[in-house]
Design a protein around this motif. Sequence first.
Motif, PDB file in Angstrom:
ATOM      1  N   THR A 132       0.847  -1.179   0.000  1.00 55.36           N
ATOM      2  CA  THR A 132       0.000   0.000   0.000  1.00 55.36           C
ATOM      3  C   THR A 132       0.887   1.234   0.000  1.00 55.36           C
ATOM      4  OG1 THR A 132      -1.771   1.158   1.183  1.00 55.36           O
ATOM      5  CG2 THR A 132      -0.251  -0.125   2.527  1.00 55.36           C
ATOM      6  N   VAL A 133       0.643   2.139  -0.945  1.00 54.48           N
ATOM      7  CA  VAL A 133       1.491   3.306  -1.152  1.00 54.48           C
ATOM      8  C   VAL A 133       0.644   4.573  -1.023  1.00 54.48           C
ATOM      9  CG1 VAL A 133       3.140   4.423  -2.699  1.00 54.48           C
ATOM     10  CG2 VAL A 133       2.838   1.934  -2.811  1.00 54.48           C
ATOM     11  N   THR A 193      -0.260 -12.721   5.770  1.00 55.81           N
ATOM     12  CA  THR A 193       0.190 -12.237   4.467  1.00 55.81           C
ATOM     13  C   THR A 193       1.174 -11.083   4.666  1.00 55.81           C
ATOM     14  OG1 THR A 193      -1.938 -12.833   3.485  1.00 55.81           O
ATOM     15  CG2 THR A 193      -0.571 -11.276   2.263  1.00 55.81           C
ATOM     16  N   PRO A 194       2.334 -11.105   4.026  1.00 58.99           N
ATOM     17  CA  PRO A 194       3.300 -10.013   4.181  1.00 58.99           C
ATOM     18  C   PRO A 194       2.730  -8.677   3.690  1.00 58.99           C
ATOM     19  CG  PRO A 194       4.356 -11.933   3.224  1.00 58.99           C
ATOM     20  CD  PRO A 194       2.879 -12.202   3.204  1.00 58.99           C
ATOM     21  N   LEU A 195       3.027  -7.627   4.437  1.00 59.47           N
ATOM     22  CA  LEU A 195       2.502  -6.287   4.156  1.00 59.47           C
ATOM     23  C   LEU A 195       3.633  -5.282   4.109  1.00 59.47           C
ATOM     24  CD1 LEU A 195       0.197  -4.097   4.025  1.00 59.47           C
ATOM     25  CD2 LEU A 195       0.265  -4.115   6.542  1.00 59.47           C
ATOM     26  N   LEU A 196       3.634  -4.452   3.052  1.00 61.97           N
ATOM     27  CA  LEU A 196       4.566  -3.339   2.941  1.00 61.97           C
ATOM     28  C   LEU A 196       3.776  -2.043   2.857  1.00 61.97           C
ATOM     29  CD1 LEU A 196       7.336  -1.995   2.447  1.00 61.97           C
ATOM     30  CD2 LEU A 196       7.039  -2.514  -0.003  1.00 61.97           C
ATOM     31  N   ILE A 197       4.101  -1.093   3.731  1.00 62.13           N
ATOM     32  CA  ILE A 197       3.474   0.231   3.748  1.00 62.13           C
ATOM     33  C   ILE A 197       4.528   1.242   3.307  1.00 62.13           C
ATOM     34  CG2 ILE A 197       2.381   1.985   5.200  1.00 62.13           C
ATOM     35  CD1 ILE A 197       1.644  -0.441   7.100  1.00 62.13           C
ATOM     36  N   HIS A 215       0.779   0.980  10.208  1.00 65.18           N
ATOM     37  CA  HIS A 215       1.843   0.071  10.629  1.00 65.18           C
ATOM     38  C   HIS A 215       1.640  -0.381  12.070  1.00 65.18           C
ATOM     39  CE1 HIS A 215       6.061  -0.981  11.848  1.00 65.18           C
ATOM     40  NE2 HIS A 215       5.955  -1.663  10.729  1.00 65.18           N
ATOM     41  N   ASP A 216       1.253   0.534  12.941  1.00 62.67           N
ATOM     42  CA  ASP A 216       1.037   0.179  14.350  1.00 62.67           C
ATOM     43  C   ASP A 216      -0.100  -0.827  14.508  1.00 62.67           C
ATOM     44  OD1 ASP A 216       3.074   1.897  15.038  1.00 62.67           O
ATOM     45  OD2 ASP A 216       1.759   3.519  15.726  1.00 62.67           O
ATOM     46  N   ALA A 217      -1.139  -0.692  13.661  1.00 71.73           N
ATOM     47  CA  ALA A 217      -2.293  -1.592  13.774  1.00 71.73           C
ATOM     48  C   ALA A 217      -2.051  -2.950  13.140  1.00 71.73           C
ATOM     49  CB  ALA A 217      -3.524  -0.942  13.137  1.00 71.73           C
ATOM     50  N   ALA A 218      -1.128  -3.021  12.188  1.00 69.30           N
ATOM     51  CA  ALA A 218      -0.873  -4.277  11.478  1.00 69.30           C
ATOM     52  C   ALA A 218      -0.096  -5.258  12.350  1.00 69.30           C
ATOM     53  CB  ALA A 218      -0.092  -4.003  10.197  1.00 69.30           C
ATOM     54  N   LYS A 219      -0.255  -6.530  12.048  1.00 70.29           N
ATOM     55  CA  LYS A 219       0.501  -7.592  12.705  1.00 70.29           C
ATOM     56  C   LYS A 219       1.643  -8.030  11.792  1.00 70.29           C
ATOM     57  CE  LYS A 219      -3.795  -9.186  14.864  1.00 70.29           C
ATOM     58  NZ  LYS A 219      -4.807 -10.272  14.890  1.00 70.29           N
ATOM     59  N   GLU A 220       2.612  -8.698  12.364  1.00 72.02           N
ATOM     60  CA  GLU A 220       3.716  -9.231  11.567  1.00 72.02           C
ATOM     61  C   GLU A 220       3.210 -10.316  10.611  1.00 72.02           C
ATOM     62  OE1 GLU A 220       6.634  -8.048  11.463  1.00 72.02           O
ATOM     63  OE2 GLU A 220       6.818  -6.878  13.314  1.00 72.02           O
ATOM     64  N   LYS A 222       5.356  -7.359   8.596  1.00 73.62           N
ATOM     65  CA  LYS A 222       5.038  -6.038   8.072  1.00 73.62           C
ATOM     66  C   LYS A 222       6.313  -5.217   7.958  1.00 73.62           C
ATOM     67  CE  LYS A 222       4.118  -4.283  12.749  1.00 73.62           C
ATOM     68  NZ  LYS A 222       3.146  -3.611  13.645  1.00 73.62           N
ATOM     69  N   GLU A 223       6.304  -4.264   7.015  1.00 74.68           N
ATOM     70  CA  GLU A 223       7.408  -3.326   6.864  1.00 74.68           C
ATOM     71  C   GLU A 223       6.840  -1.941   6.593  1.00 74.68           C
ATOM     72  OE1 GLU A 223      10.807  -4.171   4.395  1.00 74.68           O
ATOM     73  OE2 GLU A 223      10.394  -6.342   4.475  1.00 74.68           O
ATOM     74  N   LEU A 224       7.587  -0.920   7.031  1.00 72.17           N
ATOM     75  CA  LEU A 224       7.209   0.472   6.784  1.00 72.17           C
ATOM     76  C   LEU A 224       8.392   1.180   6.152  1.00 72.17           C
ATOM     77  CD1 LEU A 224       5.403   2.989   7.103  1.00 72.17           C
ATOM     78  CD2 LEU A 224       6.325   3.233   9.433  1.00 72.17           C
TER      79      LEU A 224
END
Length: 253
Positions: A132-133, A193-197, A215-220, A222-224
Amino acid sequence: MPLAPSFAVMLRTEDNVRIDAAHTPSRGSRDLGIVLAHGFTGSLRERPTRRIAHVLSGFGGVVSFDFRGHGRSGGESTVGDLEVLDMDAAVRHARAIGYPRVAVVGFSMGGAVAVRYAGWRGAIGEVDAVVTVSAPARWYYRGTRPMRQVHWAIERPLGRLAARVGKRTRIRSRGWDPVPSAPHEAVTDISPTPLLIVHGDADSFFPLDHAHQLHDAAKEPKELWIEPGYGHAESAATPGLVRRIGAWVTANA
């Protein structure tokens, strides 16, 4: 450098909306499909989105599409609500044409939809990675001048007319009922599922607290990535940033 050729596709959503889409075949991995989602008033046919599709096609095949109410797609925009069905149609198409791994990459409104879609469908494994960008974390944000202009376009008859005439974006006149889950609420359901912000520190629409809230709400896992000097969404995305996103998707999907 000429842009990679793409092939027109017409999709149908679960609620029977016609979605204009395109498939850009991979110049890299043959088993990775990347679903590319534009921002509000954007289009797969605009040069910034086509350029991003070209760069991403070096990592996998790209299915880009116009959200409902945008460009040549049917229906009316619901600004992030029913658009999850449009993304679902694009993901299902990527699977149908043979990509065993599928990632979604969304910009601005498309980023919010990617988060909501992955949270909604992620439990049954429709997508293998989410990027997500420049996305909002919460609805109704009016803290910047560009976002006040966006709300004028959405909420006022004259604004909707201007969006239709100037940007080929047809916006539904009635508001949300019920209000869909906000991205910062939906993001908690994306794991594993891996997440990139990705967010720029020069974003004139959404300040950095939106990225941090997601990012704070997401679980691992994850990357920011906070990108110095990066503005907002597709028009500000450099080929270098898009290549880094493509490499991340390849490694994580």
